[in-house]
Design a protein around this motif. Structure first.
Motif, short mmCIF file in Angstrom:
data_model
loop_
_atom_site.label_atom_id
_atom_site.label_comp_id
_atom_site.label_asym_id
_atom_site.label_seq_id
_atom_site.Cartn_x
_atom_site.Cartn_y
_atom_site.Cartn_z
N ALA A 150 0.84 -1.20 0.00
CA ALA A 150 0.00 0.00 0.00
C ALA A 150 0.87 1.24 0.00
O ALA A 150 1.94 1.26 0.62
CB ALA A 150 -0.93 0.00 1.21
N SER A 155 0.76 5.41 0.66
CA SER A 155 0.02 6.57 1.18
C SER A 155 0.79 7.84 0.88
O SER A 155 2.01 7.89 1.06
CB SER A 155 -0.19 6.44 2.70
N SER A 163 -1.81 8.20 6.17
CA SER A 163 -1.79 6.78 5.80
C SER A 163 -3.17 6.21 5.45
O SER A 163 -3.54 5.13 5.89
CB SER A 163 -1.16 5.99 6.96
N SER A 185 -1.26 1.85 5.01
CA SER A 185 0.10 1.36 4.75
C SER A 185 0.72 0.62 5.93
O SER A 185 1.63 -0.18 5.75
CB SER A 185 1.01 2.52 4.35
N ARG A 186 0.26 0.92 7.14
CA ARG A 186 0.83 0.21 8.30
C ARG A 186 0.10 -1.10 8.57
O ARG A 186 0.43 -1.82 9.50
CB ARG A 186 0.78 1.10 9.54
N VAL A 202 -0.48 -3.42 6.09
CA VAL A 202 -0.21 -4.38 5.01
C VAL A 202 1.24 -4.85 5.12
O VAL A 202 2.03 -4.29 5.88
CB VAL A 202 -0.43 -3.75 3.61
N GLY A 213 4.34 -1.46 3.44
CA GLY A 213 3.62 -0.19 3.47
C GLY A 213 4.56 0.98 3.21
O GLY A 213 5.62 1.09 3.81
N TYR A 228 7.28 0.44 5.90
CA TYR A 228 6.81 -0.44 6.98
C TYR A 228 6.66 -1.85 6.44
O TYR A 228 6.25 -2.06 5.29
CB TYR A 228 5.45 0.05 7.50
#
Ligand code: SF4
Length: 207
Positions: A120, A122, A127, A131-132, A134, A137, A148
């Motif tokens: 993901a 962002s 975000s 994103s955090r 998946v 991220g 991430y």
């Protein structure tokens, strides 16, 4: 919508960043009307056509492929999910769709990709693309991209761990390459990224 009471078949059109041009949508719509299908917008920003049958599924797939579309299937590189980003969001720091295209240009032709990881992008620390949450991220900040790894949803959700900060776009592509190669090398059949974070030779230090 006419839905059979029997389990119906479906086909998913992959959309980079959830984008779709009107002319393409029109062509897909014609197929949906012809076969009495219904659209479902998936959580991964793809377009699923519901209501196919055993008999017409292959024909529908072929008609979609004839439009030049990519269909979801085993071994495909996952299309990144992207927030709307710059210039469509006033908080956006980057063009998220452009980065999505660059990731697909670099990795999208890979075959035999082992499941499963999600990506993901962002366009700012808010975000919105999750994103955090998946496996990989990417979050744009004023100092570059943060990366991430290891997030996931599902019954046992996890928040991704930051493995890099302040990356350039080229460094993001390089880092994604390292992660997907590591996943490929260390996965027999199927594995989420979080399971790899504790490997001694994981290619990043984890915060
Ligand atoms: S993550 Fe930031 S740029 Fe993307 S939609 Fe949310 S607020 Fe806008």
């Amino acid at each position: 919508m006419t839905q059979s009471t029997e389990y119906s078949k479906h086909v998913t059109v992959l959309l980079a960043g959830g984008l779709i041009e009107p002319a393409v949508m029109e062509a897909i719509n014609a197929i949906a009307v012809k076969y009495n299908l219904t659209f479902y917008l998936t959580m991964a920003q793809n377009l699923r056509l519901l209501g196919a049958s055993e008999e017409n599924l292959d024909t529908i797939k072929q008609e979609l492929l004839d439009l030049g579309l990519q269909l979801k299937g085993p071994g495909k590189f996952p299309v990144p999910k992207a927030c709307v980003g710059m210039p469509y969001c006033n908080l956006g720091l980057v063009d998220t769709f452009a980065l999505c295209e660059k990731i697909l240009a670099r990795f999208g032709d890979r075959t035999g990709v082992k499941p499963k990881y999600k990506i993901a992008i962002s366009g700012c620390p808010a975000s919105c693309a999750g994103s955090r949450l998946v496996d990989i991220g990417i979050v744009a900040t004023r100092k570059g991209y943060d990366l991430y790894v290891g997030g996931k949803g599902g019954a046992l959700p996890r928040v991704g761990r930051k493995v890099a900060a302040g990356l350039s776009e080229d460094e993001v592509l390089e880092a994604v390459g390292k992660l997907v190669d590591f996943h490929a090398a260390r996965t027999l059949k199927k594995q989420r990224m979080f399971k790899l974070l504790d490997e001694p030779d994981f290619p990043f230090s984890v915060e």
